[in-house]
Design a protein around this motif. Structure first.
Motif, PDB file in Angstrom:
ATOM      1  N   LEU A  39      43.576  47.153  34.096  1.00 52.00           N
ATOM      2  CA  LEU A  39      43.907  45.602  33.586  1.00 52.00           C
ATOM      3  C   LEU A  39      43.317  45.466  32.221  1.00 52.00           C
ATOM      4  O   LEU A  39      42.697  46.342  31.471  1.00 52.00           O
ATOM      5  N   GLN A  40      44.243  44.611  31.531  1.00 57.67           N
ATOM      6  CA  GLN A  40      44.143  44.237  30.032  1.00 57.67           C
ATOM      7  C   GLN A  40      44.034  42.739  29.933  1.00 57.67           C
ATOM      8  O   GLN A  40      44.792  41.996  30.792  1.00 57.67           O
ATOM      9  N   LYS A  41      43.592  42.276  28.861  1.00 51.44           N
ATOM     10  CA  LYS A  41      43.870  41.017  28.465  1.00 51.44           C
ATOM     11  C   LYS A  41      45.140  40.607  28.492  1.00 51.44           C
ATOM     12  O   LYS A  41      46.133  41.126  27.826  1.00 51.44           O
ATOM     13  N   GLY A  42      45.380  39.050  28.994  1.00 46.03           N
ATOM     14  CA  GLY A  42      46.555  38.786  29.165  1.00 46.03           C
ATOM     15  C   GLY A  42      47.289  38.988  30.326  1.00 46.03           C
ATOM     16  O   GLY A  42      48.576  38.368  30.655  1.00 46.03           O
ATOM     17  N   ASP A  43      46.859  39.867  31.222  1.00 41.28           N
ATOM     18  CA  ASP A  43      47.615  40.197  32.563  1.00 41.28           C
ATOM     19  C   ASP A  43      47.585  39.014  33.519  1.00 41.28           C
ATOM     20  O   ASP A  43      46.470  38.319  33.344  1.00 41.28           O
ATOM     21  N   LYS A  44      48.711  38.729  34.087  1.00 48.28           N
ATOM     22  CA  LYS A  44      48.629  37.655  35.072  1.00 48.28           C
ATOM     23  C   LYS A  44      48.319  38.272  36.360  1.00 48.28           C
ATOM     24  O   LYS A  44      49.170  39.353  36.769  1.00 48.28           O
ATOM     25  N   ILE A  45      47.201  37.750  37.200  1.00 54.74           N
ATOM     26  CA  ILE A  45      46.709  38.605  38.413  1.00 54.74           C
ATOM     27  C   ILE A  45      46.445  37.652  39.551  1.00 54.74           C
ATOM     28  O   ILE A  45      46.654  36.520  39.285  1.00 54.74           O
ATOM     29  N   VAL A  46      46.298  38.272  40.786  1.00 53.65           N
ATOM     30  CA  VAL A  46      46.017  37.324  41.870  1.00 53.65           C
ATOM     31  C   VAL A  46      44.651  38.058  42.295  1.00 53.65           C
ATOM     32  O   VAL A  46      44.721  39.325  42.475  1.00 53.65           O
ATOM     33  N   THR A  47      43.784  37.220  42.970  1.00 57.65           N
ATOM     34  CA  THR A  47      42.481  37.747  43.378  1.00 57.65           C
ATOM     35  C   THR A  47      42.724  37.933  44.932  1.00 57.65           C
ATOM     36  O   THR A  47      43.690  37.532  45.397  1.00 57.65           O
TER      37      THR A  47
END
Length: 94
Positions: A39-47
């Protein structure tokens, strides 16, 4: 010879369980751990709870997610289910 014929079905069943259940689960777990580690800053994610957001900050075991309304929530890395889109922010910082 008699022992071999009685143990053969048990051995066959163990081999089938390994290749049909255990091994695929281990591969999925490895892929999830790699995704959470990359994971990196700016990634769009779903928990795992279904929250959609953008990675705002990273720590060793925690992650700060910026939601659509601008609020920032702190989660464990293990709570990330999927990366929807790789962010451009992480590539610029490398």
């Amino acid at each position: 010879m008699d022992i071999l014929t009685t143990l053969a079905p048990l051995l066959l069943m163990f081999v089938l369980f390994y290749f049909l259940l255990i091994r695929p689960q281990q591969k999925r777990q490895r892929n999830v751990q790699q995704m959470q580690g990359d994971l990196q800053k700016g990634d769009k994610i779903v928990t795992i709870g279904g929250l959609h957001g953008t990675v705002d900050a990273l720590d060793e075991g925690k992650i700060v997610i910026k939601c659509g309304d601008g609020s920032r929530l702190t989660y464990d890395r293990a709570a990330i289910r999927d990366v929807v889109e790789k962010g451009k922010g992480g590539l610029a910082e490398s």
